[in-house]
Every structure is written in C-alpha cells, then in structure tokens.
Write an enzyme that holds these catalytic residues in place. Structure first.
Site, PDB file in Angstrom:
ATOM      1  N   SER A  61       0.802  -1.215   0.000  1.00  0.00           N
ATOM      2  CA  SER A  61       0.000   0.000   0.000  1.00  0.00           C
ATOM      3  C   SER A  61       0.836   1.268   0.000  1.00  0.00           C
ATOM      4  O   SER A  61       1.670   1.477  -0.863  1.00  0.00           O
ATOM      5  CB  SER A  61      -0.953  -0.039   1.197  1.00  0.00           C
ATOM      6  OG  SER A  61      -1.826   1.046   1.150  1.00  0.00           O
ATOM      7  N   HIS A  62       0.662   2.078   1.027  1.00  0.00           N
ATOM      8  CA  HIS A  62       1.311   3.382   1.122  1.00  0.00           C
ATOM      9  C   HIS A  62       2.701   3.291   1.735  1.00  0.00           C
ATOM     10  O   HIS A  62       3.380   4.309   1.865  1.00  0.00           O
ATOM     11  CB  HIS A  62       0.441   4.287   1.978  1.00  0.00           C
ATOM     12  CG  HIS A  62       0.125   3.618   3.280  1.00  0.00           C
ATOM     13  ND1 HIS A  62      -0.769   2.581   3.355  1.00  0.00           N
ATOM     14  CD2 HIS A  62       0.634   3.775   4.513  1.00  0.00           C
ATOM     15  CE1 HIS A  62      -0.820   2.151   4.595  1.00  0.00           C
ATOM     16  NE2 HIS A  62       0.027   2.845   5.324  1.00  0.00           N
ATOM     17  N   ASP A 104      -2.560   6.588  -3.338  1.00  0.00           N
ATOM     18  CA  ASP A 104      -1.409   5.984  -2.646  1.00  0.00           C
ATOM     19  C   ASP A 104      -0.686   4.963  -3.507  1.00  0.00           C
ATOM     20  O   ASP A 104      -0.941   4.842  -4.710  1.00  0.00           O
ATOM     21  CB  ASP A 104      -1.865   5.347  -1.337  1.00  0.00           C
ATOM     22  CG  ASP A 104      -2.703   4.099  -1.578  1.00  0.00           C
ATOM     23  OD1 ASP A 104      -3.408   4.058  -2.615  1.00  0.00           O
ATOM     24  OD2 ASP A 104      -2.643   3.164  -0.759  1.00  0.00           O
ATOM     25  N   ASP A 122      -0.820   1.709  -4.005  1.00  0.00           N
ATOM     26  CA  ASP A 122      -1.567   0.727  -4.790  1.00  0.00           C
ATOM     27  C   ASP A 122      -2.911   1.252  -5.297  1.00  0.00           C
ATOM     28  O   ASP A 122      -3.717   0.478  -5.825  1.00  0.00           O
ATOM     29  CB  ASP A 122      -1.764  -0.570  -4.000  1.00  0.00           C
ATOM     30  CG  ASP A 122      -2.591  -0.362  -2.734  1.00  0.00           C
ATOM     31  OD1 ASP A 122      -2.504   0.733  -2.146  1.00  0.00           O
ATOM     32  OD2 ASP A 122      -3.313  -1.291  -2.339  1.00  0.00           O
ATOM     33  N   ASP A 171      -5.640   2.526  -3.829  1.00  0.00           N
ATOM     34  CA  ASP A 171      -6.952   2.384  -3.187  1.00  0.00           C
ATOM     35  C   ASP A 171      -7.278   3.525  -2.225  1.00  0.00           C
ATOM     36  O   ASP A 171      -8.415   3.671  -1.810  1.00  0.00           O
ATOM     37  CB  ASP A 171      -7.117   1.009  -2.518  1.00  0.00           C
ATOM     38  CG  ASP A 171      -6.060   0.716  -1.478  1.00  0.00           C
ATOM     39  OD1 ASP A 171      -5.198   1.579  -1.219  1.00  0.00           O
ATOM     40  OD2 ASP A 171      -6.082  -0.403  -0.924  1.00  0.00           O
ATOM     41  N   ARG A 172      -6.278   4.339  -1.863  1.00  0.00           N
ATOM     42  CA  ARG A 172      -6.557   5.465  -0.962  1.00  0.00           C
ATOM     43  C   ARG A 172      -6.706   6.763  -1.756  1.00  0.00           C
ATOM     44  O   ARG A 172      -6.238   6.859  -2.891  1.00  0.00           O
ATOM     45  CB  ARG A 172      -5.412   5.660   0.029  1.00  0.00           C
ATOM     46  CG  ARG A 172      -5.235   4.498   0.958  1.00  0.00           C
ATOM     47  CD  ARG A 172      -4.201   4.808   2.016  1.00  0.00           C
ATOM     48  NE  ARG A 172      -4.136   3.702   2.954  1.00  0.00           N
ATOM     49  CZ  ARG A 172      -3.709   3.802   4.198  1.00  0.00           C
ATOM     50  NH1 ARG A 172      -3.287   4.957   4.664  1.00  0.00           N
ATOM     51  NH2 ARG A 172      -3.686   2.744   4.999  1.00  0.00           N
ATOM     52  N   LYS A 219     -11.423  -0.554  -1.700  1.00  0.00           N
ATOM     53  CA  LYS A 219     -11.582   0.889  -1.746  1.00  0.00           C
ATOM     54  C   LYS A 219     -10.883   1.387  -3.006  1.00  0.00           C
ATOM     55  O   LYS A 219     -10.042   0.685  -3.568  1.00  0.00           O
ATOM     56  CB  LYS A 219     -11.041   1.544  -0.483  1.00  0.00           C
ATOM     57  CG  LYS A 219      -9.605   1.229  -0.115  1.00  0.00           C
ATOM     58  CD  LYS A 219      -9.357   1.740   1.293  1.00  0.00           C
ATOM     59  CE  LYS A 219      -7.889   1.753   1.660  1.00  0.00           C
ATOM     60  NZ  LYS A 219      -7.400   0.444   2.125  1.00  0.00           N
TER      61      LYS A 219
HETATM   62  C1  G16 Z   1      -5.434  -1.001   5.025  1.00  0.00           C
HETATM   63  C2  G16 Z   1      -6.819  -1.585   5.090  1.00  0.00           C
HETATM   64  C3  G16 Z   1      -7.796  -0.541   5.555  1.00  0.00           C
HETATM   65  C4  G16 Z   1      -7.343   0.049   6.873  1.00  0.00           C
HETATM   66  C5  G16 Z   1      -5.947   0.607   6.725  1.00  0.00           C
HETATM   67  C6  G16 Z   1      -5.383   1.077   8.049  1.00  0.00           C
HETATM   68  O1  G16 Z   1      -5.394  -0.045   4.020  1.00  0.00           O
HETATM   69  O2  G16 Z   1      -7.220  -2.079   3.839  1.00  0.00           O
HETATM   70  O3  G16 Z   1      -9.047  -1.147   5.674  1.00  0.00           O
HETATM   71  O4  G16 Z   1      -8.214   1.059   7.299  1.00  0.00           O
HETATM   72  O5  G16 Z   1      -5.090  -0.400   6.256  1.00  0.00           O
HETATM   73  O6  G16 Z   1      -5.254  -0.023   8.885  1.00  0.00           O
HETATM   74  P1  G16 Z   1      -4.432   0.074  10.221  1.00  0.00           P
HETATM   75  O7  G16 Z   1      -5.075   1.181  10.998  1.00  0.00           O
HETATM   76  O8  G16 Z   1      -4.603  -1.280  10.851  1.00  0.00           O
HETATM   77  O9  G16 Z   1      -3.007   0.406   9.881  1.00  0.00           O
HETATM   78  P2  G16 Z   1      -4.235  -0.056   2.950  1.00  0.00           P
HETATM   79  O10 G16 Z   1      -4.509   1.138   2.093  1.00  0.00           O
HETATM   80  O11 G16 Z   1      -2.966   0.044   3.759  1.00  0.00           O
HETATM   81  O12 G16 Z   1      -4.344  -1.368   2.251  1.00  0.00           O
END
Ligand code: G16
Length: 543
Positions: free
Chosen positions: A113-114, A277, A279, A281-282, A376
């Site tokens: 992800s990010h 971000d 990937d 999705d954000r 997302k």
């Molecule tokens: C992931 C999850 C999200 C979650 C986020 C933060 O996002 O897919 O549902 O809200 O992590 O999670 P945490 O608070 O446990 O770090 P992403 O964009 O990182 O795949």
C-alpha cells in the site's frame, strides 16, 4: 511442465495483518519465504478445475520477481491460467475489477500500500476471493495456520514470462495472459460517471491537480484524466511508476503528500487537488486552500450520490469502520437507509456489499469505495468529487460547509505515533484496559466518561465474530476517543488515536480541527498516559 516438490520449513511470522502480509523486502527475499506463503494460500483454497488466477501489483521493488514465482506456483497447483497486468502492474481496485469482470477464481495482489518501497523497505502480498474482495478473516486465519505447519511447496520450471507486452503464452496447456492494466478499469469509470459534465467543467477553466506519488495510479490517471477527460499534462504530477516510488512515502495525507498540499494552499491553487497511494486504493481530497477529511468525504458523497449516474437510483445502505467519524451516520438517518459500523479493514465490507445491504463504504484511513468493486478505490473517489463539482458548480469548500450546516460537523482528527517499541504500545493499551471498570462516570474537565469498551463485531451476514478491534472511550456529550494499534506497519508499533466531537454550532464549525479538539486531546492523554508511557510528546502524523 514437470512439477517439483520443494522441501521447506515454516516461518513463524506469516500472520496476515489488516490487509495481507506486509514485511520488509529482505524478509520476503529469504529462501522459501514468499513460496511458503503462496503455497499456504493455495493449500487453504479448494482450487476447482479450470481455475484462473489474477495477479498484479503496485509496481514496487520485488513486484516483478514475486510475480514470476507466483506464476510458476499457480501452474504447479492446478490453475489453468493466470491473468497478469502488463509490466506486473494492477492497482488494487483494478485487480478487484479484473477478478469480477473475468470471473477469475481469485487474485493475488502484491502491495504494501502506502508504505515506502525499495530494497530496504516494504513488500506485501494478499489474496482476494472471487467476489474481488480481500479474503475474510476465516481464510486469512487458515492461511496463517497452514504457514505454521508447511513442509513443502510445488513449483514448475518455466522460463521467465515477458510481462512487457500484452498477449497470451501457452506452455503445456497452461496459459499466461498479459493484459492491459488500465483499459478495463478506465472503461468502468467511464460507465459510472458523467465524463461529459466533468469535461465541460475542465474546459470552463476549472483546474485539477492530481498527484500519483510515483506509484501505481500514474498510468490510470494519464488515461482517465488526461486522455479521456482532456486534463492538460501539467495537471498530473508524479505519474511515472518507479520501483521505489521516487524515494517517497506514497501515503496521500497532509504530511506525506506535502508537495501537493503546498500547491493546494499556494498562490495559484487549483480548484481541486487529489492524491492516491502506492496501490491506488486510498485518496486525499483537497479544495482551494481546503482539506476534506475522509470521514466528511464519505458523508458528502453519500448525501449527494444521486448526482452521480451510477447512483442515480439511490443507495441501498452505507458502512464505515468503527474509528471513522459518525458523519455518514447522520446522512444515512436522513436518507432512511441502513448504516453499518465495522472493524478497521476493507475485508469487513465485502459481505455487506455481496448481500446488497450497502452501496458505499468508507474509512478514516483515506479509503472510500462502493460496490462497483470490492476494494476501496482512490481514483473512483476523485471522480466522485469531480462529478459533484461539475454537477453543482460549487467549490469543494462550499459543498463541505453547506453539508455541515445541514448535518452538523463531526470534528475529527487522527493522531499517529509511529515506530513505538511494541512493549510501550502494549503498555498504553493495557493501562486503558486496566481502567475499564473505574472510568465510567469519571469527570475530566467538561467531559464525563459514559462507557469504555473493546470494540467487537458480529457480521450480520455470516455471523462471524471479530473481537479486540479497538478501545472506545465514549463521553456523555457524544464525543469519543478511540485507541488501537495499526495492523499494517512493519516496524515496531503504530498507535492510532482517533478523536471526534460533534457540533452544530456555526462558530465551532469554522474552527481548525486541532483547536476544536484541544481539550479532548488533553483528556485522551490523561486517560491513556501515552506521553508518559512512550516518551512521545507529539504524534508523528496528524490527519
Ligand atoms: C489497510 C486496510 C484498511 C485500513 C488501513 C489502516 O489499508 O485495507 O481497511 O483502514 O489499512 O489499517 P491500520 O489502521 O490497521 O493500519 P491499505 O490502504 O494500507 O491497504
């Protein structure tokens, strides 16, 4: 193709977190580490005859190497075909769309992800099921259980697949199709939104600035905003995917998307600015000198959804993660539709969407999406806003301020303390839990504690129970503090403190969130003793 069976021994640390397994690249590069996890996924599934697997990732370092391994293991484990994005690229929502559109058995998405990318940074892998969504907890738990007892994995000896051009390769009946990573997703967006109205809005001189943060949305943004909507090239920044994301931290928030924030608050600020971000999705949404919190963005999209062609008939329901503000709850109440509160993690929305109970979902962590895919979707959120701007002729700020006038404002902020030693983070949680019996009724300045609990969730569709999802301190006035540990970090622990207060007072609606929440922040620290237990006086990131 001859199938080799390779003897291996388990790794103890392959427990998927909030969104798949995320570790340092060097951890994944250990002999058998990736292979063990992929085999644990395959061993958990009942792979039918003719099963097709979707594979793609966010383009980060180690993406291409991992894809070659996964293709060889898919062939050895009974898949008849793999669909893989050109150059190994598929944004997370685009991968979800490919799984759904081509009805593949499932998909493996490679992304952290990010989190930053590169040889010393992070890599990640997760499995998505045939609905296009992240595997639910019962599957991720089973994958973890397999990973602890694994003794062998299966792989075939294939030459490396050329991922650079679109086309089909067949080897002994096993098919590898390299697909255009962007086209199907861009087509879907064009069907959902009023591209003609957005084009007119841009042609009228309104300015858009989009920051792909050197990550996966670059090629998608060029096709959708540039080619299909006619935005000029200077509207699009950092749109070349690089393996280390330009050395940056592709997390679209006020801290890490600093370059875009400077433009959005600068002398020649555009009407609308957005970032996505690693990937894809954000999303982060900004207006002219104005930031929209993800919780408000969800509420506002829900309130105005009928202006978007895909939602012209209305919404079946909405859902938000527990730490996300209650702004969307107020919209749902007014619309007379259901609103669900789930634990953090997009995987919890899947059942609700599959059952037709919700159309829109969102999280405070800069994630918003709908049932068009089961992830997302950053660019979808950007297009929602562009569609609303074009349909109303309003500015971002005026849309948000009018929304607050109608619904009131859930003043909201998240404070992150990153890289905290695990023992210290656990001590903060333990300290709050130790006060569960004594806190209710206690008064801290203007705040009286009403209830304290550790959030648990029973999935209304399949009855699955998830416990230990975050500590909630609810005050009599309706304000609340939520504290939980992140499930996505790879170094030490990240403590997340979510602060929320509701106001219908016009003067307070004008205030900066940190100023409006100052007293609540003090109370939160008093109860958690976070500064004393961690030595941290200030958060690392405020969103
Ligand atoms: C992931 C999850 C999200 C979650 C986020 C933060 O996002 O897919 O549902 O809200 O992590 O999670 P945490 O608070 O446990 O770090 P992403 O964009 O990182 O795949």
């Amino acid at each position: 193709m001859s199938i080799q069976t390779v003897v291996t021994t388990p790794f103890a640390d392959q427990k998927p977190g909030t969104s798949g397994l995320r570790k340092k690249v060097r951890v994944f590069q250990q002999d058998h580490y990736l292979q063990n996890f992929v085999q644990s996924i395959f061993d958990t599934l009942e792979i039918p005859a003719n099963a097709v697997l979707t594979v793609g990732g966010d383009g980060r370092f180690y993406n291409k190497e991992a894809i070659q391994v996964i293709i060889k293991m898919a062939a050895a484990n009974g898949f008849v075909k793999v669909l893989v994005g050109q150059h190994g690229i598929l944004s997370t929502p685009a991968a979800s769309n490919i799984i759904r559109k081509y009805q593949t058995f499932g998909g493996i998405i490679l992304s952290a992800s990010h989190n930053p990318a590169g040889p010393d940074d992070d890599f990640g892998i997760k499995y998505n099921t045939s609905n296009g969504g992240p595997a639910p907890e019962k599957i991720t738990d089973a994958i973890f259980a397999k990973s602890k007892t694994i003794s062998q994995y299966k792989i075939v000896d294939l030459p490396a697949v050329d991922l650079s051009s679109v086309g089909v390769t067949t080897l002994d009946g096993f098919e590898i199709e390299v697909i255009d990573a962007v086209r199907d997703y861009a087509d879907l967006m064009e069907q959902m939104f009023d591209f003609a109205a957005i084009k007119r809005w841009l042609a009228a001189g309104h300015r858009l600035q989009f920051d792909a943060m050197h990550a996966v949305t670059g090629p998608y943004a060029k096709e959708i905003f540039g080619h299909r909507l006619g935005a000029s090239a200077d509207c699009l920044m950092n749109c070349e995917v690089s393996e280390n994301f330009g050395g940056g931290h592709p997390d679209p928030n006020l801290t890490y998307a600093a370059d875009l924030v400077e433009i959005a608050y600068g002398a020649h600020a555009p009407d609308f600015a957005a970032a996505s971000d690693g990937d894809g999705d954000r999303n982060m949404i900004l207006g002219h000198h104005f930031f929209v919190t993800p919780s408000d963005s969800l509420a506002l999209i829900a309130a105005n959804a009928k202006l978007i062609p895909a939602y012209a008939k209305g919404l079946s329901g909405v859902a938000r993660s527990m730490p996300t503000s209650g702004a969307v709850d107020r919209v749902a109440a007014k619309l007379g539709i259901d609103c669900y509160e789930t634990p953090t993690g997009w995987k919890f929305f899947g059942n609700l969407m599959d059952a037709g109970r919700v159309t829109l979902c969102g999280e405070e962590s800069f994630g918003t999406g709908s049932d068009h895919v089961r992830e997302k979707d950053g660019l979808w959120a950007v297009l929602c806003w562009l569609n609303l701007l074009a349909a109303t002729g309003e500015s971002v700020e005026s849309l948000v301020r009018k929304h607050w006038q109608i619904y009131g404002r859930n003043v909201y902020s998240r404070h992150d303390y990153e890289g905290v030693p695990t023992e210290q983070a656990n001590a903060v949680i333990a300290h709050i839990k130790a006060q569960f019996n004594s806190l209710p009724g206690q008064v801290f300045g203007h705040y009286t504690v009403k209830t304290v609990d550790d959030f648990s969730y029973t999935d209304p569709v399949d009855g699955a129970v998830s416990t230990g999802q975050g500590l909630r301190i609810l005050f009599a006035c309706g304000s609340r503090v939520v504290i939980r540990l992140s499930g996505t970090g790879t170094e030490g622990a990240t403590i997340r403190v979510y602060l929320e207060a509701f106001t219908e007072d016009a003067a307070q609606q004008q205030m900066d969130a940190q100023e409006a929440l100052a007293a609540l922040i003090t109370v939160s620290n008093q109860i958690s003793q976070l500064p004393q237990l961690t030595g941290r006086q200030q958060p690392t990131v405020i969103t």
